[in-house]
Design a protein around this motif. Structure first.
Motif, PDB file in Angstrom:
ATOM      1  N   THR A  72      82.825  73.118  63.036  1.00  0.00           N
ATOM      2  CA  THR A  72      83.096  74.553  63.079  1.00  0.00           C
ATOM      3  C   THR A  72      83.874  75.069  61.871  1.00  0.00           C
ATOM      4  N   SER A  73      84.325  74.174  60.994  1.00  0.00           N
ATOM      5  CA  SER A  73      85.029  74.634  59.801  1.00  0.00           C
ATOM      6  C   SER A  73      84.069  74.998  58.671  1.00  0.00           C
ATOM      7  N   LEU A  74      82.757  74.750  58.859  1.00  0.00           N
ATOM      8  CA  LEU A  74      81.796  75.051  57.799  1.00  0.00           C
ATOM      9  C   LEU A  74      81.652  76.552  57.581  1.00  0.00           C
ATOM     10  N   TYR A  75      81.584  76.924  56.306  1.00  0.00           N
ATOM     11  CA  TYR A  75      81.300  78.298  55.919  1.00  0.00           C
ATOM     12  C   TYR A  75      79.814  78.490  55.602  1.00  0.00           C
ATOM     13  N   SER A  76      79.213  77.472  54.963  1.00  0.00           N
ATOM     14  CA  SER A  76      77.818  77.643  54.549  1.00  0.00           C
ATOM     15  C   SER A  76      77.119  76.306  54.383  1.00  0.00           C
ATOM     16  N   LEU A  77      75.803  76.357  54.537  1.00  0.00           N
ATOM     17  CA  LEU A  77      74.928  75.219  54.249  1.00  0.00           C
ATOM     18  C   LEU A  77      73.677  75.756  53.575  1.00  0.00           C
ATOM     19  N   TYR A  87      66.674  76.671  52.923  1.00  0.00           N
ATOM     20  CA  TYR A  87      67.579  76.841  54.062  1.00  0.00           C
ATOM     21  C   TYR A  87      68.867  77.449  53.544  1.00  0.00           C
ATOM     22  N   GLU A  88      69.344  78.487  54.225  1.00  0.00           N
ATOM     23  CA  GLU A  88      70.587  79.163  53.845  1.00  0.00           C
ATOM     24  C   GLU A  88      71.217  79.774  55.087  1.00  0.00           C
ATOM     25  N   LYS A  89      72.322  79.189  55.513  1.00  0.00           N
ATOM     26  CA  LYS A  89      73.015  79.682  56.696  1.00  0.00           C
ATOM     27  C   LYS A  89      74.509  79.834  56.400  1.00  0.00           C
ATOM     28  N   TYR A  90      75.076  80.902  56.929  1.00  0.00           N
ATOM     29  CA  TYR A  90      76.512  81.152  56.788  1.00  0.00           C
ATOM     30  C   TYR A  90      77.138  81.218  58.175  1.00  0.00           C
ATOM     31  N   PHE A  91      78.362  80.727  58.241  1.00  0.00           N
ATOM     32  CA  PHE A  91      79.040  80.623  59.522  1.00  0.00           C
ATOM     33  C   PHE A  91      80.395  81.312  59.450  1.00  0.00           C
ATOM     34  N   ASP A  92      80.966  81.520  60.634  1.00  0.00           N
ATOM     35  CA  ASP A  92      82.231  82.218  60.733  1.00  0.00           C
ATOM     36  C   ASP A  92      82.047  83.617  60.138  1.00  0.00           C
ATOM     37  N   TRP A  93      82.928  84.059  59.255  1.00  0.00           N
ATOM     38  CA  TRP A  93      82.832  85.410  58.709  1.00  0.00           C
ATOM     39  C   TRP A  93      82.228  85.428  57.305  1.00  0.00           C
ATOM     40  N   LYS A  94      81.786  84.289  56.810  1.00  0.00           N
ATOM     41  CA  LYS A  94      81.289  84.210  55.441  1.00  0.00           C
ATOM     42  C   LYS A  94      79.880  84.773  55.305  1.00  0.00           C
ATOM     43  N   ASN A  95      79.542  85.125  54.059  1.00  0.00           N
ATOM     44  CA  ASN A  95      78.181  85.540  53.728  1.00  0.00           C
ATOM     45  C   ASN A  95      77.896  85.147  52.286  1.00  0.00           C
ATOM     46  N   GLY A  96      76.698  85.397  51.855  1.00  0.00           N
ATOM     47  CA  GLY A  96      76.273  84.970  50.530  1.00  0.00           C
ATOM     48  C   GLY A  96      76.924  85.707  49.391  1.00  0.00           C
ATOM     49  N   GLU A  97      77.648  86.778  49.679  1.00  0.00           N
ATOM     50  CA  GLU A  97      78.303  87.571  48.645  1.00  0.00           C
ATOM     51  C   GLU A  97      79.787  87.229  48.516  1.00  0.00           C
ATOM     52  N   ILE A 328      70.213  64.646  45.501  1.00  0.00           N
ATOM     53  CA  ILE A 328      69.468  63.475  45.966  1.00  0.00           C
ATOM     54  C   ILE A 328      68.161  63.438  45.162  1.00  0.00           C
ATOM     55  N   PRO A 329      68.164  62.786  43.994  1.00  0.00           N
ATOM     56  CA  PRO A 329      66.988  62.817  43.115  1.00  0.00           C
ATOM     57  C   PRO A 329      65.701  62.342  43.772  1.00  0.00           C
ATOM     58  N   GLU A 330      65.792  61.278  44.576  1.00  0.00           N
ATOM     59  CA  GLU A 330      64.605  60.717  45.225  1.00  0.00           C
ATOM     60  C   GLU A 330      63.884  61.742  46.096  1.00  0.00           C
ATOM     61  N   LEU A 331      64.644  62.675  46.661  1.00  0.00           N
ATOM     62  CA  LEU A 331      64.078  63.684  47.545  1.00  0.00           C
ATOM     63  C   LEU A 331      64.000  65.057  46.870  1.00  0.00           C
ATOM     64  N   ASN A 332      64.321  65.101  45.582  1.00  0.00           N
ATOM     65  CA  ASN A 332      64.299  66.354  44.817  1.00  0.00           C
ATOM     66  C   ASN A 332      65.048  67.458  45.561  1.00  0.00           C
ATOM     67  N   THR A 333      66.253  67.117  46.010  1.00  0.00           N
ATOM     68  CA  THR A 333      67.007  67.987  46.916  1.00  0.00           C
ATOM     69  C   THR A 333      68.440  68.181  46.442  1.00  0.00           C
ATOM     70  N   VAL A 334      68.918  69.386  46.633  1.00  0.00           N
ATOM     71  CA  VAL A 334      70.336  69.708  46.448  1.00  0.00           C
ATOM     72  C   VAL A 334      70.862  70.245  47.775  1.00  0.00           C
ATOM     73  N   ILE A 335      71.990  69.716  48.218  1.00  0.00           N
ATOM     74  CA  ILE A 335      72.660  70.217  49.418  1.00  0.00           C
ATOM     75  C   ILE A 335      73.989  70.846  48.998  1.00  0.00           C
ATOM     76  N   VAL A 336      74.209  72.067  49.416  1.00  0.00           N
ATOM     77  CA  VAL A 336      75.478  72.757  49.145  1.00  0.00           C
ATOM     78  C   VAL A 336      76.175  73.028  50.471  1.00  0.00           C
ATOM     79  N   ILE A 337      77.428  72.632  50.541  1.00  0.00           N
ATOM     80  CA  ILE A 337      78.248  72.899  51.721  1.00  0.00           C
ATOM     81  C   ILE A 337      79.573  73.495  51.260  1.00  0.00           C
ATOM     82  N   THR A 338      79.988  74.576  51.908  1.00  0.00           N
ATOM     83  CA  THR A 338      81.351  75.070  51.728  1.00  0.00           C
ATOM     84  C   THR A 338      82.028  75.106  53.083  1.00  0.00           C
ATOM     85  N   SER A 339      83.344  74.936  53.062  1.00  0.00           N
ATOM     86  CA  SER A 339      84.099  74.827  54.310  1.00  0.00           C
ATOM     87  C   SER A 339      85.431  75.550  54.198  1.00  0.00           C
TER      88      SER A 339
END
Length: 362
Positions: A72-77, A87-97, A328-339
């Motif tokens: 529950t401490s996550l702000y974004s994924l 995929y782009e999700k924001y939690f609590d009171w956060k948003n993309g701005e 994750i180069p093998e999966l050509n993926t970037v994961i971003v998490i803020t908390s």
């Protein structure tokens, strides 16, 4: 006859004027076109659905349920797959701005800027001594400090006692650089990994002095500018030096740009922003941290394990209490998490990525 002559001269004059105007318009058009080519274009992430990029939507939904219930401490994924924002999700009171403090991800930005500075000739290489630029180090009582090289600062093995053990005093001190330099030597330079926010700050001072720009100005010119990263905040100490080890705040989508830049070997929009060789050196093992952890040039080297027990190589920039840019180069993926770094809950974001997000990527 005279009338016809004047009419002819008038027509010729008008043709000349119109021709000149057309040429001026053409020159103006060329200038505008050239200006457009040189301007930094606004970048908007191309979007795709998880299914179109091969993600398992059922498992992705499970990950989201777990976040809401147990992280529950996550702000974004955010997830970037194959160059698409899937995929782009924001939690609590956060948003993309809303920018978020990314803390020690700042260190990885300093790593990128160091590689760019070497490529542009401001620095000679990773064996260059910090004291060749920070000449006041000669005033220090321990001569070992003169031998700390860029490589040692980039691998957090400078040998100085860490400022992180005295962080509250360091962060309120008027001169972060002097505070870090004044720390006693506890090991020989380059010998032992010892996490310290002071060493990347020393690199920030080196960058500022050698480029003739503030660290922020150099970043805007050579890294953030080309990536259209404009909405961010970066803390300075009382001397005006930008903090090289922490206290940068960014938008999650801009964090993803940095991740994808590295995933693309330092290239962005067809232009090499960070030297490819530097990306490779930064994201491979340069020093051992402990039995399970390796470190590159201000990047953490990670090994993930999927549901079948297969090991997957990854690397990341991470910050205090749950800030991540994981590649994750093998999966050509970037994961971003803020908390929420101030939350009473300390979320195990490594567990979240390996147990719930990784299965959705395959």
């Amino acid at each position: 006859m005279r009338t016809f002559k004047w009419i002819t001269m008038f027509i010729l004059l008008m043709v000349t004027i119109l021709s000149g105007c057309m040429q001026n318009e053409q020159n103006s058009a060329d200038s505008v076109e050239q200006l457009d080519q040189n301007e930094v274009k606004e970048f908007i992430w191309p979007e795709s659905t998880p299914l179109e990029q091969g993600l398992n939507e059922e498992k992705l939904n499970l990950a989201e349920e777990q976040i809401k219930a147990n992280y529950t401490s996550l702000y974004s994924l955010l997830i970037i797959k194959n160059g698409y924002l899937v995929y782009e999700k924001y939690f609590d009171w956060k948003n993309g701005e809303t920018t978020t403090g990314v803390y020690s991800i700042t260190k990885s930005v300093i790593s990128a800027l160091t590689g760019i500075a070497i490529d542009q000739g401001y620095l000679t290489g990773t064996d260059q001594k910090l004291s060749s630029v920070l000449t006041e180090m000669s005033e220090q009582s321990d001569p070992q400090k003169m031998d700390i090289a860029l490589h040692d600062a980039l691998t957090l093995s400078g040998g100085l006692a860490t400022v992180d053990d005295d962080f509250e005093n360091w962060i309120v001190s008027p001169d972060y650089l002097q505070f870090a330099m004044d720390k006693p030597m506890v090991t020989a330079p380059g010998a032992v990994f010892s996490y310290s926010t002071g060493l990347p700050h020393m690199l920030s001072a080196v960058l500022s002095r050698t480029t003739g720009m503030s660290t922020k100005e150099f970043a805007d010119k050579s890294l953030f500018g080309p990536l259209d990263i404009v909405d961010y905040q970066w803390q300075q100490d009382s001397t005006g030096m930008y903090n090289g080890g922490t206290n940068l705040s960014m938008l999650p989508r801009d964090m993803a740009k940095l991740g994808y830049l590295y995933l693309q070997h330092g290239k962005w929009g067809g232009k090499q922003i960070i030297p490819e060789a530097w990306v490779e050196e930064s994201t491979r093992k340069q020093i051992n941290v402990d039995a399970n952890t390796d470190y590159g040039y201000l990047f953490w080297i990670k090994t993930m394990q999927d549901e079948q027990g297969n090991k997957i190589s990854a690397y990341e920039a991470n910050g205090y209490r749950g800030q991540h840019i994981r590649m994750i180069p093998e999966l050509n993926t970037v994961i971003v998490i803020t908390s929420d770094a101030g939350s009473s809950e300390v979320a195990n974001t490594d567990e979240l990525m390996e147990k719930y997000i990784l299965p959705a990527l395959r």
